[in-house]
Scaffold this active site. Sequence first.
Site, PDB file in Angstrom:
ATOM      1  N   ASP A 240      15.067  -1.662  -8.980  1.00 23.06           N
ATOM      2  CA  ASP A 240      14.669  -2.146  -7.659  1.00 23.06           C
ATOM      3  C   ASP A 240      13.688  -3.308  -7.726  1.00 23.06           C
ATOM      4  OD1 ASP A 240      12.513  -0.767  -8.639  1.00 23.06           O
ATOM      5  OD2 ASP A 240      12.272   0.564  -6.917  1.00 23.06           O
TER       6      ASP A 240
ATOM      7  N   LYS B 146      -2.573   2.355  -9.027  1.00 19.39           N
ATOM      8  CA  LYS B 146      -2.904   2.284  -7.602  1.00 19.39           C
ATOM      9  C   LYS B 146      -4.387   2.578  -7.374  1.00 19.39           C
ATOM     10  CE  LYS B 146       1.801   3.284  -6.165  1.00 19.39           C
ATOM     11  NZ  LYS B 146       2.743   4.135  -5.433  1.00 19.39           N
TER      12      LYS B 146
ATOM     13  N   ASP C 152       9.327  -6.574  -5.429  1.00 12.06           N
ATOM     14  CA  ASP C 152       9.652  -5.149  -5.397  1.00 12.06           C
ATOM     15  C   ASP C 152      10.485  -4.900  -4.147  1.00 12.06           C
ATOM     16  OD1 ASP C 152       9.694  -2.404  -4.987  1.00 12.06           O
ATOM     17  OD2 ASP C 152       7.612  -2.093  -5.554  1.00 12.06           O
TER      18      ASP C 152
END
Length: 360
Positions: free
Chosen positions: A111, A162, A223
Amino acid sequence: MTEAVLLVGGQGTRLRPVTVNTPKPMVPAAGVPFLAHQIARAADAGVTHIVMATCYLAEVFEPYFGDGSDFGVHLEYVVEDEPLGTGGAIRNAARRLTGGPDEPVLVFNGDILTGLDIRGLVESHEAAGADVSLHLVRVSDPRAFGLVPTDSEGRVLAFTEKPQTPEEIVTDQINAGCYVFRRSVIDAIPEGRPVSVERETFPGLLRSGAKLYGKTEDTYWLDLGKPESFVQASADLVRGVVASPAVPGPRGESLVLPGAQVAPGAKLFDGTVVGAGARIEAGAVVKGSIVLDGATVRADAQVSASLIGARSVVGERTVVDGAVVGDGARVGADNEVRAGARVWCEAELPDAALRFSSDR
């Protein structure tokens, strides 16, 4: 370098309803399943053997790609009965690899659209004698990504997945989702259970003293997790902003597939794709969008930065802007579908039922 593992097992929940009937890597971008662009680019870089790690709707991949010969590669398929995470999927696919313990194995996600120099990443991996090499890109807001600081020679110093606080943002370099592994490193990943390569494998390798290098490349990178990103990627492929040998036509403002009908007076631009059997009626304006096979955009409708699902209908004078219309949905005339709205598969929206303004 001849072998690769392609990770295509995710459910693509952020792309719903696009992925209700189709796994994300098989959703068409620039006229073909997105996965076709990745396989074609890998083949161009010298990859000859790809093991595809599948899970969600795994049965749809092989009927389309077969043994890979049409793309100049040998394709094999490995199915996860239960999701194994990135590391677990790589380990599960390794049973189909044929190279020795010191051979490089390219690993990439299904992806991500990138202009990465794949061959260059492999060459730098081998020159450094690395155990793992990571493609890194710089982003203006790294909070949603895994941060990868490196030293002046490119050696990875840490992984922060993250970041939650400003103090954790120590670099703008992020993990771009493409790696080169030494084969023996893949074989050391625990087998038969979920493993996160980002949270478990890479930090563990750092603690053990393994040689991890990052190659930061200033190139196109996107992305495709969200609908707006997927639509943008397709438009960029059509316009040639990023190159792919799999685009089935010349670069330009639009790509109209065989069997599609575009009426005189309809306007297509900004990288729009019109799928096979789709119909764009007179006066319709379609900008930077994907209109999938068999869909209809009726007269004087306006579609911008949107994905119109297979066999769906956008009614007369309706505006679809930054939205998704699912497969088989019917949006009646004089509607406004804007701002991230998602019309579910097979749903029916009556005429003039949805507005974002008080008057047209």
